[in-house]
Motif scaffolding. Structure first.
Motif, mmCIF file in Angstrom:
data_model
loop_
_atom_site.group_PDB
_atom_site.id
_atom_site.type_symbol
_atom_site.label_atom_id
_atom_site.label_comp_id
_atom_site.label_asym_id
_atom_site.label_seq_id
_atom_site.Cartn_x
_atom_site.Cartn_y
_atom_site.Cartn_z
ATOM 1 N N GLN A 37 143.790 7.474 -20.294
ATOM 2 C CA GLN A 37 144.876 9.522 -20.694
ATOM 3 C C GLN A 37 145.209 9.597 -19.394
ATOM 4 N N LEU A 38 144.491 9.242 -18.009
ATOM 5 C CA LEU A 38 143.970 9.658 -17.172
ATOM 6 C C LEU A 38 145.686 9.418 -16.461
ATOM 7 N N ALA A 39 146.238 10.441 -15.459
ATOM 8 C CA ALA A 39 147.757 10.236 -15.463
ATOM 9 C C ALA A 39 147.540 10.130 -13.449
ATOM 10 N N ASN A 40 148.114 8.925 -13.152
ATOM 11 C CA ASN A 40 147.865 8.909 -12.048
ATOM 12 C C ASN A 40 146.945 7.832 -11.289
ATOM 13 N N GLY A 41 146.475 7.741 -12.583
ATOM 14 C CA GLY A 41 144.704 7.467 -12.052
ATOM 15 C C GLY A 41 143.387 7.946 -11.985
ATOM 16 N N GLY A 42 143.933 9.525 -12.640
ATOM 17 C CA GLY A 42 143.383 10.494 -12.276
ATOM 18 C C GLY A 42 142.663 11.001 -11.042
ATOM 19 N N THR A 94 155.740 11.715 -14.631
ATOM 20 C CA THR A 94 156.021 10.197 -15.170
ATOM 21 C C THR A 94 155.464 9.717 -16.153
ATOM 22 N N SER A 95 153.842 9.876 -15.157
ATOM 23 C CA SER A 95 152.509 10.108 -15.571
ATOM 24 C C SER A 95 152.121 10.977 -16.506
ATOM 25 N N PHE A 96 152.798 11.513 -17.200
ATOM 26 C CA PHE A 96 151.841 12.645 -17.463
ATOM 27 C C PHE A 96 153.546 13.149 -19.646
ATOM 28 N N VAL A 97 152.764 13.227 -20.395
ATOM 29 C CA VAL A 97 153.644 13.195 -21.949
ATOM 30 C C VAL A 97 153.872 14.712 -22.323
ATOM 31 N N SER A 137 144.148 16.260 -14.810
ATOM 32 C CA SER A 137 144.763 14.367 -14.397
ATOM 33 C C SER A 137 145.219 14.050 -15.837
ATOM 34 N N HIS A 138 144.451 14.593 -17.211
ATOM 35 C CA HIS A 138 144.932 14.066 -17.900
ATOM 36 C C HIS A 138 146.204 13.957 -18.327
ATOM 37 N N ARG A 139 147.539 13.263 -18.828
ATOM 38 C CA ARG A 139 148.758 12.534 -19.350
ATOM 39 C C ARG A 139 148.957 14.374 -20.644
ATOM 40 N N ALA A 140 148.016 14.916 -20.942
ATOM 41 C CA ALA A 140 148.658 15.987 -22.245
ATOM 42 C C ALA A 140 147.787 17.224 -21.640
ATOM 43 N N LEU A 141 147.839 17.241 -20.773
ATOM 44 C CA LEU A 141 147.176 18.201 -20.055
ATOM 45 C C LEU A 141 145.979 18.530 -21.234
ATOM 46 N N TRP A 142 145.557 17.876 -21.631
ATOM 47 C CA TRP A 142 143.847 17.740 -22.567
ATOM 48 C C TRP A 142 144.730 18.721 -23.812
ATOM 49 N N TYR A 143 144.885 19.077 -23.826
ATOM 50 C CA TYR A 143 145.240 20.374 -25.000
ATOM 51 C C TYR A 143 146.729 20.206 -26.321
ATOM 52 N N ALA A 144 147.781 19.469 -24.647
ATOM 53 C CA ALA A 144 149.555 19.142 -25.421
ATOM 54 C C ALA A 144 149.752 19.840 -26.507
ATOM 55 N N ASN A 146 146.910 13.135 -36.636
ATOM 56 C CA ASN A 146 146.264 11.936 -36.926
ATOM 57 C C ASN A 146 147.729 11.836 -35.625
ATOM 58 N N SER A 147 148.075 12.479 -34.831
ATOM 59 C CA SER A 147 148.877 11.475 -33.864
ATOM 60 C C SER A 147 148.416 11.570 -32.557
ATOM 61 N N PHE A 148 148.302 10.529 -31.512
ATOM 62 C CA PHE A 148 147.876 10.379 -30.080
ATOM 63 C C PHE A 148 148.797 9.827 -29.195
ATOM 64 N N PRO A 149 148.746 9.890 -28.217
ATOM 65 C CA PRO A 149 149.670 9.838 -26.950
ATOM 66 C C PRO A 149 149.639 8.606 -26.799
ATOM 67 N N GLN A 150 149.763 7.439 -26.268
ATOM 68 C CA GLN A 150 148.799 6.437 -25.575
ATOM 69 C C GLN A 150 149.855 5.794 -25.089
ATOM 70 N N PHE A 151 151.416 5.621 -24.496
ATOM 71 C CA PHE A 151 151.793 5.584 -23.243
ATOM 72 C C PHE A 151 152.611 6.778 -22.613
ATOM 73 N N ALA A 152 152.671 6.097 -21.457
ATOM 74 C CA ALA A 152 153.869 7.582 -20.880
ATOM 75 C C ALA A 152 154.543 7.350 -19.140
#
Length: 502
Positions: A67-72, A106-109, A183-190, A483-489
């Protein structure tokens, strides 16, 4: 208290296990993790992990790292500190250190038609030491316009020159640098808050809090995250707002509402308290644009949760405040060994769940007493509530919250109102909702509350008041957890997962 959507994949759907303080099962959902971490044999042995627990920890760590964007922060050059050119002026809190005006998503959702910026700035820890920190700003496609109201201050009919700001204070994301929401792809709380706010037309200023994102100061000293210390993180938030206004003076409106959840709910409440204490002094300029705060499921009693969670997380950094504290005063040798492993792998909440909540494994000493000196002293420093605050303040609490007990928040609200009988505090009680889902259930209410503050409308309920919200349909008809979780971005081969592709 310990809220994020990724945790739901291993915990929220198994509330019965949590009620019994046992770690939930973990099943690998995907073989496509962008991480191949595995605990070493020595780590497994030192922490006395069963093969099953070790496999679960590996699965959670690989998910978290994916879940780390750009490797964290360890791999993203944005988090590298610029040198200090003039220490006499730079080492003050609220100073802007670095601006990444355009953050490639690109690495975020993040949702379509939102844009992202990030900043580095200076803040202080509880001891008053000036340290660097990081934050994000999520921008709307079109700033929300506001209308004039007969009783409100003059506003432009269409306020589109600058974006109205929400100072968003997040719930527990973790305790180490890699757990920064920026650094989280969904900015944590999406969509639970930051995405929803940006799509509603607000610029979301999201501080990571000290110790998250930036782990070392200029002199190489460690920056521990002073967990649940609401006043310290409230200063992080206010200094982030100052730095964001300095970075984007022509883009960001100085008027803002603070909103937070869980740990961040306590921080949002803490912002209201800091402004009550310093709004005529250090934060006078910010106070002029402050319109109120929303504290969702707020932490107001540090040690009211499960000891197996709270004590290791607080204990890791407590010597920085109380030098005579030893972790062995709270934890068993097993608990200390598991905490050492948590540090080694920079584990988050999901890892902590597996390390500390295994049935039959005692990580907390049997003679631990929450009224002990260190626990009591830290609670007095850390807890929000019971002090003067700058209103208005909306407190939102679900009655089935496993992490922030309803009766604890109720007692804090009552004590705060007794101490501030003239303060504007509305307590919104939501029947039957859990921790993060309380935000979803009340979204129309808090969005309207925010809009009312920007439009200068009078409060519907002044003074200390309570509002109860019940579900439209019977509770058992509603999905109670996410019950829906981001995996790829950012990868076009996964575009089939969204309507009509990219």
């Amino acid at each position: 208290m310990y809220s994020f959507r990724a945790l739901a994949v291993i915990a929220f759907s198994l509330t019965a296990s949590f009620a019994n303080a046992q770690a939930p099962d973990v099943v690998e959902q995907s073989t496509g993790f962008n991480s191949s971490f595995a605990l070493s044999t020595s780590q497994i042995e030192a922490a006395s992990l069963s093969p099953e627990t070790a496999n679960r920890v590996n699965t959670v760590i690989n998910f978290d790292r994916s879940q780390l964007a750009n490797g964290g922060p360890a791999e993203d050059s944005f988090y590298q500190l610029p040198p200090l050119n003039d220490t006499t002026t730079a080492l003050k809190p609220g100073i802007l250190l670095k601006v990444q005006d355009f953050t490639n998503t690109t690495s975020f959702v993040t949702p379509p038609n939102t844009a992202l910026s990030r900043i580095l700035y200076t803040t202080t820890n509880f001891n008053g030491t000036v340290i660097p920190a990081s934050a994000f700003i999520l921008w709307p496609f079109s700033p929300k316009p506001f209308k004039q109201t007969p009783t409100g201050p003059a506003r432009n009919e269409n306020s589109t020159v600058k974006a109205p700001a929400i100072l968003w204070t997040h719930g527990t994301s973790g305790f180490f640098a890699s757990h920064a929401p920026s650094s989280h792809r969904a900015l944590w709380y999406a969509d639970a808050a930051p995405f929803a706010l940006a799509l509603a037309g607000y610029a979301v200023v999201g501080p990571d809090y000290a110790g998250l994102g930036i782990s070392k100061s200029w002199d190489g000293a460690d920056i521990p995250h002073q967990y649940l210390l609401s006043s310290a993180s409230a200063h992080d938030a206010l200094y982030a707002m100052e730095a964001s206004l300095a970075a984007f003076p022509d883009r960001l409106d100085a008027r803002f509402v603070t909103m937070g959840h869980s740990q961040g709910g306590g921080v949002a409440w803490g912002v209201a308290e800091v402004l009550a204490a310093k709004g005529d002094g250090e934060f006078k300029t910010l106070a002029e644009g402050y319109l109120g705060a929303i504290a969702g499921s707020p932490t107001t009693s540090v040690f009211s949760g499960l000891p197996g969670f709270i004590l290791p997380w607080v204990g890791m950094m407590l010597r920085g405040i109380f030098p005579d504290f030893e972790l062995s005063q709270w934890l068993t040798p097993l608990g200390i060994a598991r905490t050492q492993l948590l540090k080694e792998v920079e584990g988050g909440i999901g890892v902590g769940t597996q390390l500390y909540l295994q049935a039959g494994e005692d990580v907390v000493r049997a003679d631990y007493d929450e009224t002990s000196w260190h626990a009591g002293a830290y609670a007095r420093l850390a807890n929000a509530g019971g002090r003067p605050f700058r209103g208005p303040l909306l407190v939102v609490q679900g009655t089935r919250d496993l992490y922030i007990p309803y009766d604890v928040t109720t007692a804090t609200v009552r004590g705060t109102c007794d101490a501030n009988p003239a303060g504007d505090l509305e307590y919104l009680v939501v029947n039957g909702t859990g921790h993060v889902p309380t935000l979803d259930a009340t979204r129309p209410i808090w969005l309207q509350w925010i809009e009312d503050r920007f439009e200068g409308r009078a409060l519907e309920k002044s003074g200390c008041a309570r509002t109860d919200l019940a579900s439209f349909l019977p509770l058992d008809r509603y999905q109670s957890v996410g019950n829906s979780f981001p995996q790829f971005a950012g990868l076009p081969e996964f575009s089939y997962q969204v309507p009509l592709g990219p």
